[in-house]
Motif scaffolding. Structure first.
Motif, PDB file in Angstrom:
ATOM      1  N   LYS A  94      -0.895  -6.302  -8.325  1.00  0.00           N
ATOM      2  CA  LYS A  94      -1.805  -7.429  -8.538  1.00  0.00           C
ATOM      3  C   LYS A  94      -3.127  -7.195  -7.802  1.00  0.00           C
ATOM      4  O   LYS A  94      -3.135  -6.693  -6.681  1.00  0.00           O
ATOM      5  CB  LYS A  94      -1.174  -8.736  -8.046  1.00  0.00           C
ATOM      6  CG  LYS A  94       0.090  -9.126  -8.802  1.00  0.00           C
ATOM      7  CD  LYS A  94       0.617 -10.458  -8.320  1.00  0.00           C
ATOM      8  CE  LYS A  94       1.919 -10.820  -9.032  1.00  0.00           C
ATOM      9  NZ  LYS A  94       1.713 -10.924 -10.486  1.00  0.00           N
ATOM     10  N   PRO A  95      -4.257  -7.572  -8.423  1.00  0.00           N
ATOM     11  CA  PRO A  95      -5.554  -7.512  -7.727  1.00  0.00           C
ATOM     12  C   PRO A  95      -5.509  -8.364  -6.460  1.00  0.00           C
ATOM     13  O   PRO A  95      -4.906  -9.444  -6.438  1.00  0.00           O
ATOM     14  CB  PRO A  95      -6.536  -8.089  -8.741  1.00  0.00           C
ATOM     15  CG  PRO A  95      -5.877  -7.874 -10.068  1.00  0.00           C
ATOM     16  CD  PRO A  95      -4.412  -8.030  -9.816  1.00  0.00           C
ATOM     17  N   GLY A  96      -6.126  -7.857  -5.397  1.00  0.00           N
ATOM     18  CA  GLY A  96      -6.135  -8.577  -4.138  1.00  0.00           C
ATOM     19  C   GLY A  96      -4.971  -8.252  -3.224  1.00  0.00           C
ATOM     20  O   GLY A  96      -4.976  -8.652  -2.053  1.00  0.00           O
ATOM     21  N   SER A  97      -3.978  -7.536  -3.732  1.00  0.00           N
ATOM     22  CA  SER A  97      -2.808  -7.191  -2.925  1.00  0.00           C
ATOM     23  C   SER A  97      -3.017  -5.856  -2.211  1.00  0.00           C
ATOM     24  O   SER A  97      -3.789  -5.010  -2.658  1.00  0.00           O
ATOM     25  CB  SER A  97      -1.556  -7.105  -3.802  1.00  0.00           C
ATOM     26  OG  SER A  97      -1.247  -8.367  -4.358  1.00  0.00           O
ATOM     27  N   SER A  98      -2.316  -5.693  -1.098  1.00  0.00           N
ATOM     28  CA  SER A  98      -2.362  -4.447  -0.340  1.00  0.00           C
ATOM     29  C   SER A  98      -1.018  -3.742  -0.435  1.00  0.00           C
ATOM     30  O   SER A  98       0.037  -4.388  -0.371  1.00  0.00           O
ATOM     31  CB  SER A  98      -2.696  -4.725   1.132  1.00  0.00           C
ATOM     32  OG  SER A  98      -4.019  -5.207   1.259  1.00  0.00           O
ATOM     33  N   TYR A  99      -1.066  -2.421  -0.559  1.00  0.00           N
ATOM     34  CA  TYR A  99       0.145  -1.620  -0.677  1.00  0.00           C
ATOM     35  C   TYR A  99       0.084  -0.493   0.347  1.00  0.00           C
ATOM     36  O   TYR A  99      -0.864   0.289   0.377  1.00  0.00           O
ATOM     37  CB  TYR A  99       0.285  -1.068  -2.092  1.00  0.00           C
ATOM     38  CG  TYR A  99       0.346  -2.174  -3.124  1.00  0.00           C
ATOM     39  CD1 TYR A  99       1.518  -2.874  -3.350  1.00  0.00           C
ATOM     40  CD2 TYR A  99      -0.806  -2.550  -3.831  1.00  0.00           C
ATOM     41  CE1 TYR A  99       1.563  -3.918  -4.272  1.00  0.00           C
ATOM     42  CE2 TYR A  99      -0.766  -3.584  -4.756  1.00  0.00           C
ATOM     43  CZ  TYR A  99       0.425  -4.265  -4.971  1.00  0.00           C
ATOM     44  OH  TYR A  99       0.463  -5.295  -5.882  1.00  0.00           O
ATOM     45  N   ARG A 100       1.109  -0.441   1.174  1.00  0.00           N
ATOM     46  CA  ARG A 100       1.145   0.504   2.283  1.00  0.00           C
ATOM     47  C   ARG A 100       1.898   1.764   1.873  1.00  0.00           C
ATOM     48  O   ARG A 100       2.988   1.694   1.305  1.00  0.00           O
ATOM     49  CB  ARG A 100       1.821  -0.146   3.487  1.00  0.00           C
ATOM     50  CG  ARG A 100       1.763   0.681   4.757  1.00  0.00           C
ATOM     51  CD  ARG A 100       2.315  -0.129   5.907  1.00  0.00           C
ATOM     52  NE  ARG A 100       2.390   0.671   7.140  1.00  0.00           N
ATOM     53  CZ  ARG A 100       2.804   0.198   8.295  1.00  0.00           C
ATOM     54  NH1 ARG A 100       3.178  -1.088   8.397  1.00  0.00           N
ATOM     55  NH2 ARG A 100       2.852   0.963   9.367  1.00  0.00           N
ATOM     56  N   SER A 101       1.323   2.919   2.186  1.00  0.00           N
ATOM     57  CA  SER A 101       1.958   4.194   1.869  1.00  0.00           C
ATOM     58  C   SER A 101       2.893   4.610   3.025  1.00  0.00           C
ATOM     59  O   SER A 101       3.050   3.879   4.001  1.00  0.00           O
ATOM     60  CB  SER A 101       0.897   5.279   1.648  1.00  0.00           C
ATOM     61  OG  SER A 101       0.330   5.647   2.897  1.00  0.00           O
ATOM     62  N   VAL A 102       3.461   5.805   2.889  1.00  0.00           N
ATOM     63  CA  VAL A 102       4.270   6.351   3.974  1.00  0.00           C
ATOM     64  C   VAL A 102       3.614   7.613   4.545  1.00  0.00           C
ATOM     65  O   VAL A 102       4.254   8.389   5.243  1.00  0.00           O
ATOM     66  CB  VAL A 102       5.710   6.667   3.503  1.00  0.00           C
ATOM     67  CG1 VAL A 102       6.431   5.396   3.102  1.00  0.00           C
ATOM     68  CG2 VAL A 102       5.704   7.660   2.347  1.00  0.00           C
ATOM     69  N   VAL A 103       2.320   7.833   4.242  1.00  0.00           N
ATOM     70  CA  VAL A 103       1.638   9.055   4.677  1.00  0.00           C
ATOM     71  C   VAL A 103       0.413   8.727   5.519  1.00  0.00           C
ATOM     72  O   VAL A 103      -0.147   7.636   5.447  1.00  0.00           O
ATOM     73  CB  VAL A 103       1.201   9.918   3.468  1.00  0.00           C
ATOM     74  CG1 VAL A 103       2.429  10.373   2.674  1.00  0.00           C
ATOM     75  CG2 VAL A 103       0.235   9.166   2.560  1.00  0.00           C
ATOM     76  N   ASN A 104       0.015   9.708   6.333  1.00  0.00           N
ATOM     77  CA  ASN A 104      -1.252   9.659   7.048  1.00  0.00           C
ATOM     78  C   ASN A 104      -1.580  11.059   7.553  1.00  0.00           C
ATOM     79  O   ASN A 104      -0.765  11.974   7.441  1.00  0.00           O
ATOM     80  CB  ASN A 104      -1.211   8.641   8.211  1.00  0.00           C
ATOM     81  CG  ASN A 104      -2.542   7.932   8.372  1.00  0.00           C
ATOM     82  OD1 ASN A 104      -3.605   8.534   8.194  1.00  0.00           O
ATOM     83  ND2 ASN A 104      -2.502   6.644   8.685  1.00  0.00           N
ATOM     84  N   TYR A 105      -2.793  11.211   8.122  1.00  0.00           N
ATOM     85  CA  TYR A 105      -3.281  12.540   8.473  1.00  0.00           C
ATOM     86  C   TYR A 105      -2.800  13.059   9.824  1.00  0.00           C
ATOM     87  O   TYR A 105      -3.029  14.212  10.138  1.00  0.00           O
ATOM     88  CB  TYR A 105      -4.807  12.571   8.426  1.00  0.00           C
ATOM     89  CG  TYR A 105      -5.339  12.696   7.019  1.00  0.00           C
ATOM     90  CD1 TYR A 105      -5.297  13.905   6.355  1.00  0.00           C
ATOM     91  CD2 TYR A 105      -5.863  11.594   6.357  1.00  0.00           C
ATOM     92  CE1 TYR A 105      -5.779  14.035   5.067  1.00  0.00           C
ATOM     93  CE2 TYR A 105      -6.350  11.716   5.061  1.00  0.00           C
ATOM     94  CZ  TYR A 105      -6.305  12.927   4.430  1.00  0.00           C
ATOM     95  OH  TYR A 105      -6.770  13.059   3.147  1.00  0.00           O
ATOM     96  N   LEU A 106      -2.177  12.241  10.658  1.00  0.00           N
ATOM     97  CA  LEU A 106      -1.675  12.736  11.939  1.00  0.00           C
ATOM     98  C   LEU A 106      -0.179  12.883  11.865  1.00  0.00           C
ATOM     99  O   LEU A 106       0.492  12.141  11.172  1.00  0.00           O
ATOM    100  CB  LEU A 106      -2.045  11.771  13.063  1.00  0.00           C
ATOM    101  CG  LEU A 106      -3.507  11.792  13.514  1.00  0.00           C
ATOM    102  CD1 LEU A 106      -3.691  10.830  14.685  1.00  0.00           C
ATOM    103  CD2 LEU A 106      -3.953  13.174  13.948  1.00  0.00           C
TER     104      LEU A 106
END
Length: 271
Positions: A259-271
């Motif tokens: 949905k527009p306006g929603s946030s979705y968190r991944s399981v990745v990052n650069y560190l």
């Protein structure tokens, strides 16, 4: 007896080539930033907004009210054109410190680029940080934050450093204007390198649809794709750092029924 060649035994030659090959293999693919400043340059510094605030409600990078909340926690800055790089530096982290005023502590504090400062000393200085009131005061000796804020334009030192959000993973905030044919997203909390050089999107994999599509930087930290046809979720997003070239894939991070306006968190990052 081993064969001797110009004073070296065959066994020594073999050992040499073994370690030579090992050295060739031990070549890090990506150049990583340190979390502590190592190469310092001079810049001008001012502050804006309220004395204990976050400068503005989001600024030109598009982070919205997240700038006043953890992990940004108002430790943010607007930046002059030389470092803003047309928004490509949104999310990049720097350490800043001052020492040429009686209220300066001389200790570095880390800030995140979340806004653009287009005129005045921001445009005329070789590099200029327009810090939030909170970040500007953080360079002061304890109890002298207001004295430092009253100092006017300061000369500071700055150094590019890795972002560190205490293990928080990259988050994708879907823009309110998104729909099944147009997708735009604010990308937040990239640790390490911080800034992005390219972003690609892939729809749910099928025999006829298994390719990455290049997204365009819309403005600030917002990346968009004019799909031309209805997007098939879940959507995967591939991120490439412009600093190191390291690539991450957030697989199926935008789910079915997004949905527009929603946030979705991944399981990745650069560190």
């Amino acid at each position: 007896m081993a064969t001797v060649l110009h004073g070296l035994s065959l066994s020594n030659i073999l050992v040499f080539f073994f370690f030579f090959e090992l050295c060739l293999c031990f070549n890090p693919k990506y150049h990583r930033l340190s979390t502590t400043g190592t190469s310092w340059s001079s810049a001008g510094a001012t502050w804006y907004g309220s004395r204990d605030g976050a400068g503005s409600d989001g600024g030109s990078c598009g982070y919205g009210n997240a700038v006043s909340q953890p992990p940004f926690s108002s430790m943010v800055t607007g930046i002059g054109p030389s470092l803003y790089n047309s928004g490509k530096e949104c999310g990049a982290c720097y350490q800043v410190k001052c020492s040429k005023h009686a209220s300066c502590s001389g200790k570095p504090v880390r800030v995140v680029i979340t806004d653009f400062c287009p005129g005045g000393p921001c445009a005329s200085d070789a590099a200029h940080f327009d810090l939030s009131g909170t970040a500007f005061g953080a360079m002061a000796l304890p109890g002298q934050e207001d004295k430092l804020r009253d100092a006017g334009v300061l000369e500071i030192s700055y150094a590019r450093v890795a972002c560190d959000y205490s293990g928080k993973t990259i988050t994708f905030h879907v823009d309110q204007g998104s729909n099944p044919f147009y997708f735009a997203v604010v990308i937040e909390y990239e640790e390490g390198d911080g800034d992005l050089g390219s972003v690609d999107l892939k729809e749910s994999s099928t025999e006829s649809n298994d390719e990455w599509r290049t997204m365009q930087q819309s403005w600030g930290a917002v990346w968009k794709l004019d799909a031309g046809s209805q997007l098939q979720s879940p959507l995967s997003i591939r991120l490439t750092s412009q600093y190191s070239g390291q690539t991450l894939v957030a697989k199926d991070v935008i789910p079915n029924g997004w949905k527009p306006g929603s946030s979705y968190r991944s399981v990745v990052n650069y560190l």
